[in-house]
Design a protein around this motif. Structure first.
Motif, PDB file in Angstrom:
ATOM      1  N   GLU A   1     -37.382  14.832 -14.241  1.00 31.79           N
ATOM      2  CA  GLU A   1     -38.290  15.930 -13.083  1.00 31.79           C
ATOM      3  C   GLU A   1     -38.588  16.997 -13.800  1.00 31.79           C
ATOM      4  OE1 GLU A   1     -36.798  16.302  -9.085  1.00 31.79           O
ATOM      5  OE2 GLU A   1     -34.867  17.266 -10.672  1.00 31.79           O
ATOM      6  N   GLU A   2     -37.795  17.721 -14.708  1.00 34.93           N
ATOM      7  CA  GLU A   2     -38.638  19.184 -15.003  1.00 34.93           C
ATOM      8  C   GLU A   2     -38.158  19.248 -17.016  1.00 34.93           C
ATOM      9  OE1 GLU A   2     -38.098  23.003 -13.919  1.00 34.93           O
ATOM     10  OE2 GLU A   2     -37.432  21.873 -12.398  1.00 34.93           O
ATOM     11  N   ALA A   3     -38.835  19.862 -17.857  1.00 36.65           N
ATOM     12  CA  ALA A   3     -38.704  20.264 -19.317  1.00 36.65           C
ATOM     13  C   ALA A   3     -39.565  21.281 -19.686  1.00 36.65           C
ATOM     14  CB  ALA A   3     -39.176  18.934 -19.999  1.00 36.65           C
ATOM     15  N   ASP A   4     -38.568  21.968 -20.300  1.00 40.22           N
ATOM     16  CA  ASP A   4     -39.793  23.489 -20.962  1.00 40.22           C
ATOM     17  C   ASP A   4     -38.260  24.053 -21.923  1.00 40.22           C
ATOM     18  OD1 ASP A   4     -40.811  25.755 -20.845  1.00 40.22           O
ATOM     19  OD2 ASP A   4     -41.402  25.598 -18.591  1.00 40.22           O
ATOM     20  N   SER A   5     -38.867  25.247 -21.982  1.00 36.85           N
ATOM     21  CA  SER A   5     -37.842  25.631 -23.161  1.00 36.85           C
ATOM     22  C   SER A   5     -36.882  25.978 -21.968  1.00 36.85           C
ATOM     23  CB  SER A   5     -38.610  26.643 -24.298  1.00 36.85           C
ATOM     24  OG  SER A   5     -38.855  27.872 -22.916  1.00 36.85           O
TER      25      SER A   5
ATOM     26  N   TYR B   1     -28.862  17.299 -12.993  1.00 39.22           N
ATOM     27  CA  TYR B   1     -28.414  17.159 -14.938  1.00 39.22           C
ATOM     28  C   TYR B   1     -29.094  18.211 -15.251  1.00 39.22           C
ATOM     29  CZ  TYR B   1     -24.390  14.227 -12.896  1.00 39.22           C
ATOM     30  OH  TYR B   1     -23.537  13.702 -12.420  1.00 39.22           O
ATOM     31  N   ARG B   2     -28.846  18.518 -16.306  1.00 34.83           N
ATOM     32  CA  ARG B   2     -29.362  19.498 -17.985  1.00 34.83           C
ATOM     33  C   ARG B   2     -28.692  18.370 -19.208  1.00 34.83           C
ATOM     34  NH1 ARG B   2     -27.318  21.026 -22.037  1.00 34.83           N
ATOM     35  NH2 ARG B   2     -25.945  22.575 -22.280  1.00 34.83           N
ATOM     36  N   LEU B   3     -30.282  18.014 -19.685  1.00 35.37           N
ATOM     37  CA  LEU B   3     -29.896  17.308 -20.900  1.00 35.37           C
ATOM     38  C   LEU B   3     -30.397  18.648 -21.789  1.00 35.37           C
ATOM     39  CD1 LEU B   3     -29.752  15.005 -23.147  1.00 35.37           C
ATOM     40  CD2 LEU B   3     -31.730  14.540 -22.814  1.00 35.37           C
ATOM     41  N   ARG B   4     -29.906  18.485 -22.966  1.00 34.35           N
ATOM     42  CA  ARG B   4     -30.301  20.183 -23.907  1.00 34.35           C
ATOM     43  C   ARG B   4     -30.568  18.310 -25.339  1.00 34.35           C
ATOM     44  NH1 ARG B   4     -29.091  22.464 -28.254  1.00 34.35           N
ATOM     45  NH2 ARG B   4     -26.630  22.002 -28.773  1.00 34.35           N
ATOM     46  N   ILE B   5     -32.135  19.623 -26.002  1.00 37.21           N
ATOM     47  CA  ILE B   5     -32.540  18.749 -27.167  1.00 37.21           C
ATOM     48  C   ILE B   5     -33.010  19.719 -27.642  1.00 37.21           C
ATOM     49  CG2 ILE B   5     -34.676  17.303 -28.268  1.00 37.21           C
ATOM     50  CD1 ILE B   5     -34.077  15.433 -25.489  1.00 37.21           C
ATOM     51  N   GLY B   6     -32.322  20.166 -28.523  1.00 39.39           N
ATOM     52  CA  GLY B   6     -32.775  21.594 -29.453  1.00 39.39           C
ATOM     53  C   GLY B   6     -32.947  22.723 -28.675  1.00 39.39           C
ATOM     54  N   LYS B   7     -33.719  23.308 -28.615  1.00 35.77           N
ATOM     55  CA  LYS B   7     -34.311  24.667 -27.843  1.00 35.77           C
ATOM     56  C   LYS B   7     -34.410  24.239 -26.268  1.00 35.77           C
ATOM     57  CE  LYS B   7     -38.611  25.235 -29.490  1.00 35.77           C
ATOM     58  NZ  LYS B   7     -39.303  27.138 -30.357  1.00 35.77           N
ATOM     59  N   PHE B   8     -34.982  22.944 -25.807  1.00 34.58           N
ATOM     60  CA  PHE B   8     -35.625  22.545 -25.225  1.00 34.58           C
ATOM     61  C   PHE B   8     -34.851  22.060 -24.309  1.00 34.58           C
ATOM     62  CE2 PHE B   8     -38.589  22.102 -27.680  1.00 34.58           C
ATOM     63  CZ  PHE B   8     -39.416  23.228 -27.883  1.00 34.58           C
ATOM     64  N   ARG B   9     -35.028  21.965 -22.801  1.00 40.15           N
ATOM     65  CA  ARG B   9     -34.019  21.108 -21.334  1.00 40.15           C
ATOM     66  C   ARG B   9     -34.824  20.372 -21.132  1.00 40.15           C
ATOM     67  NH1 ARG B   9     -31.557  23.941 -24.715  1.00 40.15           N
ATOM     68  NH2 ARG B   9     -30.189  25.842 -24.153  1.00 40.15           N
ATOM     69  N   PHE B  10     -34.047  19.226 -19.662  1.00 34.64           N
ATOM     70  CA  PHE B  10     -34.268  18.493 -19.526  1.00 34.64           C
ATOM     71  C   PHE B  10     -33.764  18.483 -18.057  1.00 34.64           C
ATOM     72  CE2 PHE B  10     -36.563  17.984 -23.623  1.00 34.64           C
ATOM     73  CZ  PHE B  10     -37.487  17.185 -22.956  1.00 34.64           C
ATOM     74  N   LYS B  11     -34.178  18.822 -17.235  1.00 38.80           N
ATOM     75  CA  LYS B  11     -33.189  18.454 -15.758  1.00 38.80           C
ATOM     76  C   LYS B  11     -33.671  16.642 -15.205  1.00 38.80           C
ATOM     77  CE  LYS B  11     -33.173  22.438 -13.225  1.00 38.80           C
ATOM     78  NZ  LYS B  11     -33.974  23.325 -11.957  1.00 38.80           N
ATOM     79  N   TYR B  12     -32.342  16.351 -14.966  1.00 37.73           N
ATOM     80  CA  TYR B  12     -33.169  14.890 -13.829  1.00 37.73           C
ATOM     81  C   TYR B  12     -31.915  14.852 -13.198  1.00 37.73           C
ATOM     82  CZ  TYR B  12     -28.912  13.948 -17.447  1.00 37.73           C
ATOM     83  OH  TYR B  12     -27.654  13.305 -17.991  1.00 37.73           O
ATOM     84  N   PHE B  13     -32.262  13.771 -12.336  1.00 36.91           N
ATOM     85  CA  PHE B  13     -30.820  13.167 -11.276  1.00 36.91           C
ATOM     86  C   PHE B  13     -30.827  12.257 -11.409  1.00 36.91           C
ATOM     87  CE2 PHE B  13     -35.091  13.085  -8.713  1.00 36.91           C
ATOM     88  CZ  PHE B  13     -35.070  11.742  -7.916  1.00 36.91           C
ATOM     89  N   ILE B  14     -29.662  11.236 -11.070  1.00 39.39           N
ATOM     90  CA  ILE B  14     -29.673  10.007 -11.673  1.00 39.39           C
ATOM     91  C   ILE B  14     -29.084   9.009  -9.321  1.00 39.39           C
ATOM     92  CG2 ILE B  14     -27.576   8.297 -12.435  1.00 39.39           C
ATOM     93  CD1 ILE B  14     -26.163  10.746 -13.782  1.00 39.39           C
ATOM     94  N   GLU B  15     -29.871   7.462  -9.428  1.00 44.78           N
ATOM     95  CA  GLU B  15     -29.646   7.145  -8.369  1.00 44.78           C
ATOM     96  C   GLU B  15     -29.019   6.057  -9.176  1.00 44.78           C
ATOM     97  OE1 GLU B  15     -33.669   7.092  -6.069  1.00 44.78           O
ATOM     98  OE2 GLU B  15     -33.900   7.672  -8.330  1.00 44.78           O
ATOM     99  N   ASP B  16     -27.278   6.075  -9.144  1.00 49.48           N
ATOM    100  CA  ASP B  16     -26.245   4.986  -8.857  1.00 49.48           C
ATOM    101  C   ASP B  16     -26.877   3.556  -8.639  1.00 49.48           C
ATOM    102  OD1 ASP B  16     -25.399   6.219 -11.440  1.00 49.48           O
ATOM    103  OD2 ASP B  16     -23.677   6.677  -9.614  1.00 49.48           O
ATOM    104  N   ASP B  17     -27.070   3.645  -7.491  1.00 51.50           N
ATOM    105  CA  ASP B  17     -27.222   2.199  -6.691  1.00 51.50           C
ATOM    106  C   ASP B  17     -28.294   2.038  -7.648  1.00 51.50           C
ATOM    107  OD1 ASP B  17     -28.859   4.209  -5.645  1.00 51.50           O
ATOM    108  OD2 ASP B  17     -29.184   3.846  -3.710  1.00 51.50           O
TER     109      ASP B  17
END
Length: 88
Positions: free
Chosen positions: A78-82, A55-71
């Protein structure tokens, strides 16, 4: 409630930001702990098309890539950048 883990790259990225942005990121991450899915109306989250669990999360002009472990109720950012640089 989910636990958030940050990669080394994300920690460095956040450290470089100004005080106001750091506070904003912290506030958004608190909300992400409650519901890390795109159905969270308080956050701008989208599922990435190229991947099943990312998934990606947007905060202003920045993006954060992440994954979810439900169990184990973990969100790993994992990653953050413009906007232009994160999708390369």
């Amino acid at each position: 409630m989910y636990k958030i883990y940050l990669s080394k790259q994300v920690k460095k990225f956040i450290e470089k930001q100004d005080k106001n942005l750091k506070q904003r990121i912290k506030k958004v991450f608190k909300e992400l702990e409650k519901n890390p899915y795109p159905n969270n109306p308080k956050l701008d989250i989208k599922k990435l098309k190229a991947s099943n669990d990312n998934y990606r999360l947007r905060i202003g002009k920045f993006r954060f890539k992440y994954f979810i472990e439900d169990d184990i109720l973990v969100v790993t950012i994992e990653e953050a950048d413009s906007r232009g640089d994160i999708y390369k």
